[in-house]
Design a protein around this motif. Structure first.
Motif, PDB file in Angstrom:
ATOM      1  N   LYS A 114       8.334  -1.737   1.593  1.00  0.00           N
ATOM      2  CA  LYS A 114       8.768  -0.938   0.457  1.00  0.00           C
ATOM      3  C   LYS A 114       8.572  -1.778  -0.800  1.00  0.00           C
ATOM      4  O   LYS A 114       9.000  -2.926  -0.862  1.00  0.00           O
ATOM      5  CB  LYS A 114      10.230  -0.531   0.602  1.00  0.00           C
ATOM      6  CG  LYS A 114      10.681   0.374  -0.516  1.00  0.00           C
ATOM      7  CD  LYS A 114      12.076   0.893  -0.313  1.00  0.00           C
ATOM      8  CE  LYS A 114      12.399   1.827  -1.479  1.00  0.00           C
ATOM      9  NZ  LYS A 114      13.755   2.314  -1.423  1.00  0.00           N
ATOM     10  N   THR A 115       7.917  -1.178  -1.789  1.00  0.00           N
ATOM     11  CA  THR A 115       7.694  -1.874  -3.051  1.00  0.00           C
ATOM     12  C   THR A 115       8.843  -1.563  -4.005  1.00  0.00           C
ATOM     13  O   THR A 115       9.576  -0.598  -3.829  1.00  0.00           O
ATOM     14  CB  THR A 115       6.357  -1.446  -3.682  1.00  0.00           C
ATOM     15  OG1 THR A 115       6.421  -0.058  -4.000  1.00  0.00           O
ATOM     16  CG2 THR A 115       5.199  -1.706  -2.723  1.00  0.00           C
ATOM     17  N   HIS A 141       7.578   3.272  -0.569  1.00  0.00           N
ATOM     18  CA  HIS A 141       7.021   2.709   0.663  1.00  0.00           C
ATOM     19  C   HIS A 141       5.498   2.710   0.621  1.00  0.00           C
ATOM     20  O   HIS A 141       4.883   3.699   0.217  1.00  0.00           O
ATOM     21  CB  HIS A 141       7.481   3.500   1.893  1.00  0.00           C
ATOM     22  CG  HIS A 141       8.916   3.291   2.214  1.00  0.00           C
ATOM     23  ND1 HIS A 141       9.369   2.182   2.888  1.00  0.00           N
ATOM     24  CD2 HIS A 141      10.017   4.043   1.934  1.00  0.00           C
ATOM     25  CE1 HIS A 141      10.679   2.250   3.014  1.00  0.00           C
ATOM     26  NE2 HIS A 141      11.102   3.372   2.444  1.00  0.00           N
ATOM     27  N   GLN A 142       4.917   1.579   1.052  1.00  0.00           N
ATOM     28  CA  GLN A 142       3.456   1.488   1.129  1.00  0.00           C
ATOM     29  C   GLN A 142       2.916   2.640   1.958  1.00  0.00           C
ATOM     30  O   GLN A 142       3.472   2.974   3.016  1.00  0.00           O
ATOM     31  CB  GLN A 142       3.030   0.184   1.799  1.00  0.00           C
ATOM     32  CG  GLN A 142       2.902  -0.982   0.871  1.00  0.00           C
ATOM     33  CD  GLN A 142       2.354  -2.183   1.614  1.00  0.00           C
ATOM     34  OE1 GLN A 142       2.879  -2.595   2.636  1.00  0.00           O
ATOM     35  NE2 GLN A 142       1.285  -2.739   1.088  1.00  0.00           N
ATOM     36  N   MET A 143       1.850   3.251   1.465  1.00  0.00           N
ATOM     37  CA  MET A 143       1.109   4.325   2.106  1.00  0.00           C
ATOM     38  C   MET A 143       1.839   5.666   2.100  1.00  0.00           C
ATOM     39  O   MET A 143       1.341   6.648   2.637  1.00  0.00           O
ATOM     40  CB  MET A 143       0.670   3.951   3.526  1.00  0.00           C
ATOM     41  CG  MET A 143      -0.275   2.752   3.556  1.00  0.00           C
ATOM     42  SD  MET A 143      -1.791   3.044   2.648  1.00  0.00           S
ATOM     43  CE  MET A 143      -2.704   3.984   3.847  1.00  0.00           C
ATOM     44  N   SER A 144       3.011   5.739   1.459  1.00  0.00           N
ATOM     45  CA  SER A 144       3.644   7.045   1.276  1.00  0.00           C
ATOM     46  C   SER A 144       2.839   7.800   0.222  1.00  0.00           C
ATOM     47  O   SER A 144       2.072   7.211  -0.549  1.00  0.00           O
ATOM     48  CB  SER A 144       5.095   6.884   0.806  1.00  0.00           C
ATOM     49  OG  SER A 144       5.132   6.336  -0.513  1.00  0.00           O
ATOM     50  N   GLU A 166       3.890   9.146  -2.495  1.00  0.00           N
ATOM     51  CA  GLU A 166       4.317   8.654  -3.817  1.00  0.00           C
ATOM     52  C   GLU A 166       3.617   7.333  -4.164  1.00  0.00           C
ATOM     53  O   GLU A 166       3.125   7.152  -5.274  1.00  0.00           O
ATOM     54  CB  GLU A 166       5.839   8.471  -3.811  1.00  0.00           C
ATOM     55  CG  GLU A 166       6.385   7.822  -5.068  1.00  0.00           C
ATOM     56  CD  GLU A 166       7.865   7.459  -4.951  1.00  0.00           C
ATOM     57  OE1 GLU A 166       8.487   7.289  -6.008  1.00  0.00           O
ATOM     58  OE2 GLU A 166       8.388   7.319  -3.821  1.00  0.00           O
ATOM     59  N   TRP A 167       3.578   6.415  -3.213  1.00  0.00           N
ATOM     60  CA  TRP A 167       2.959   5.108  -3.432  1.00  0.00           C
ATOM     61  C   TRP A 167       1.465   5.259  -3.712  1.00  0.00           C
ATOM     62  O   TRP A 167       0.922   4.600  -4.592  1.00  0.00           O
ATOM     63  CB  TRP A 167       3.202   4.221  -2.206  1.00  0.00           C
ATOM     64  CG  TRP A 167       2.651   2.842  -2.299  1.00  0.00           C
ATOM     65  CD1 TRP A 167       3.261   1.754  -2.849  1.00  0.00           C
ATOM     66  CD2 TRP A 167       1.384   2.390  -1.815  1.00  0.00           C
ATOM     67  NE1 TRP A 167       2.449   0.652  -2.738  1.00  0.00           N
ATOM     68  CE2 TRP A 167       1.291   1.011  -2.108  1.00  0.00           C
ATOM     69  CE3 TRP A 167       0.323   3.009  -1.167  1.00  0.00           C
ATOM     70  CZ2 TRP A 167       0.173   0.257  -1.770  1.00  0.00           C
ATOM     71  CZ3 TRP A 167      -0.788   2.251  -0.831  1.00  0.00           C
ATOM     72  CH2 TRP A 167      -0.854   0.894  -1.132  1.00  0.00           C
ATOM     73  N   ILE A 168       0.797   6.139  -2.978  1.00  0.00           N
ATOM     74  CA  ILE A 168      -0.641   6.347  -3.159  1.00  0.00           C
ATOM     75  C   ILE A 168      -0.925   6.911  -4.553  1.00  0.00           C
ATOM     76  O   ILE A 168      -1.809   6.426  -5.263  1.00  0.00           O
ATOM     77  CB  ILE A 168      -1.201   7.267  -2.047  1.00  0.00           C
ATOM     78  CG1 ILE A 168      -1.172   6.527  -0.703  1.00  0.00           C
ATOM     79  CG2 ILE A 168      -2.616   7.741  -2.388  1.00  0.00           C
ATOM     80  CD1 ILE A 168      -1.413   7.412   0.502  1.00  0.00           C
ATOM     81  N   VAL A 169      -0.170   7.924  -4.971  1.00  0.00           N
ATOM     82  CA  VAL A 169      -0.380   8.531  -6.289  1.00  0.00           C
ATOM     83  C   VAL A 169      -0.164   7.487  -7.390  1.00  0.00           C
ATOM     84  O   VAL A 169      -0.974   7.359  -8.315  1.00  0.00           O
ATOM     85  CB  VAL A 169       0.537   9.756  -6.492  1.00  0.00           C
ATOM     86  CG1 VAL A 169       0.524  10.227  -7.941  1.00  0.00           C
ATOM     87  CG2 VAL A 169       0.120  10.887  -5.561  1.00  0.00           C
TER      88      VAL A 169
END
Length: 181
Positions: free
Chosen positions: A89-90, A95-98, A100-103
């Motif tokens: 989790k950043t 979370h990485q690869m979620s 939200e994280w990707i966007v």
């Protein structure tokens, strides 16, 4: 010692040189991570995926695409890990690869390329502008949740390199937009 890695500290003692290995484990982990990411890029490129370069070392490890004959864009987002490293989790993106994280990671890359474009010559700006347009198209597919995510994990066990692929999410929220030819 001129060829000593930057992670190795040197202490001069009359007649002797001693090395301190305070950050050698971090350096080894960095090298393993870079090697795993390089293997991942070679693998997916060999499968017909075209990589999209990123600025910096943070964010999406592997952003790939391919265009089908009908003009539809396929998007693959991959994260590489080695050894005991896991998705985490950043602080600012989740979370990485979620999703939200990707966007947020794509938005960061687009902003970095837009900032870089200000410092480029007119010839270089054209190529950078094309790159930004491609990232924006990928982002539209991601917004539409039409992308694939995978974890590429490499580890050495009993002296043998083992590579595992895990599909993290297969998303298709409906008919995706066409990519411009």
């Amino acid at each position: 010692i001129p060829d000593a890695p930057s992670s190795v500290g040197l202490t001069q003692v009359p007649g002797k040189t001693h090395r301190t290995m305070s950050s050698s484990l971090a350096a080894i982990n960095h090298v393993n991570g870079a090697a795993t990411e390089s293997m991942m890029h070679m693998y997916y490129s060999g499968q017909g995926w075209k990589p999209i370069d990123r600025i910096g070392s943070q964010g999406i490890d592997g952003l790939f695409y391919r265009v089908e004959p009908n003009g539809r864009l396929r998007v693959l987002i991959a994260e590489s890990k080695s050894g005991t490293s896991r998705l985490g989790k950043t602080l600012t993106k989740g979370h990485q690869m979620s999703h939200e994280w990707i966007v947020k990671s794509l938005d960061e890359q687009i902003a970095k390329y837009q900032k870089r474009m200000l410092r480029l010559s007119s010839e270089e700006r054209a190529a950078c502008s094309e790159h930004i347009r491609l990232l924006q198209k990928v982002r539209r597919y991601v917004e539409f949740r039409d992308y694939r995510t995978e974890l590429f994990h490499a580890d050495v066990k009993n002296g043998v390199l083992q590579v595992d692929f895990s599909r993290l999410e297969q998303t298709h929220a409906g008919e995706a937009p066409r990519i411009d030819p």
